[in-house]
Design an enzyme around this catalytic site. Sequence first.
Site, short mmCIF file in Angstrom:
data_model
loop_
_atom_site.label_atom_id
_atom_site.label_comp_id
_atom_site.label_asym_id
_atom_site.label_seq_id
_atom_site.Cartn_x
_atom_site.Cartn_y
_atom_site.Cartn_z
N ASN A 270 -84.85 86.07 -15.37
CA ASN A 270 -84.91 86.68 -16.69
C ASN A 270 -83.86 87.79 -16.75
O ASN A 270 -83.88 88.71 -15.95
CB ASN A 270 -86.32 87.24 -16.92
N HIS B 180 -84.63 83.93 -20.65
CA HIS B 180 -85.77 83.90 -19.75
C HIS B 180 -85.32 83.22 -18.45
O HIS B 180 -84.24 82.62 -18.40
CB HIS B 180 -86.92 83.12 -20.38
N GLU C 65 -86.21 80.42 -16.88
CA GLU C 65 -85.93 78.99 -16.98
C GLU C 65 -84.66 78.72 -17.78
O GLU C 65 -83.86 77.86 -17.42
CB GLU C 65 -87.11 78.25 -17.63
N SER D 132 -95.80 80.84 -15.60
CA SER D 132 -96.07 79.78 -16.58
C SER D 132 -95.07 79.86 -17.74
O SER D 132 -94.86 80.93 -18.31
CB SER D 132 -97.51 79.95 -17.09
N CYS E 166 -93.18 79.97 -21.21
CA CYS E 166 -93.48 80.31 -22.59
C CYS E 166 -93.12 79.14 -23.50
O CYS E 166 -92.59 78.12 -23.06
CB CYS E 166 -92.70 81.56 -23.01
N CYS F 276 -89.24 78.24 -23.35
CA CYS F 276 -88.83 77.54 -22.14
C CYS F 276 -89.48 76.16 -22.05
O CYS F 276 -88.85 75.20 -21.62
CB CYS F 276 -89.16 78.39 -20.92
N ASP G 28 -90.95 90.83 -24.29
CA ASP G 28 -90.46 89.60 -23.68
C ASP G 28 -91.26 88.39 -24.13
O ASP G 28 -90.71 87.31 -24.28
CB ASP G 28 -90.49 89.70 -22.14
#
Length: 146
Positions: A40, A51, A53, A78, A80, A83, A143
């Site tokens: 991130n 982010h 990913e 996990s 979002c 992503c 975020d």
Amino acid sequence: MADEFLSAAIEEAKKGRAEGGIPIGSVLVHRGRIIGRGHNRRVQKGSAILHGEMDALENAGRQPASVYRESVIYTTLSPCSMCSGAILLYGIPRVVIGENKTFLGEEALLKSRGVGIEVVQDATCIELMRAFIAAHPQLWNEDIGE
């Protein structure tokens, strides 16, 4: 114990924390080899979308659809909705998640679309996020869009 790819994602998360950002890391793995890694970098780059990913996908560069369809994305947290949307868009069939105790993303959506989900509940991933959220609640809420 974390496998080598989740360990690489954790190292990315730690880089992000050391840079003053949010400690979430990710790697994109194709045929047993990391082709993209990231963390991130919203704070560091003043970005709306970087982010962990998204950064890993960006750093993997443009790939043919066949590569994404044979890849696994590892992420310390996990994913979002943003992503998860990228995972679905590119047809990545499997996601290995370090933890979902501090934040539960769009795992149900991913599963409903046939994506394989493995949640590890890695202690290092959990502690990285718990400590960050406690120290920086406003930044964390920004975020995740709250």
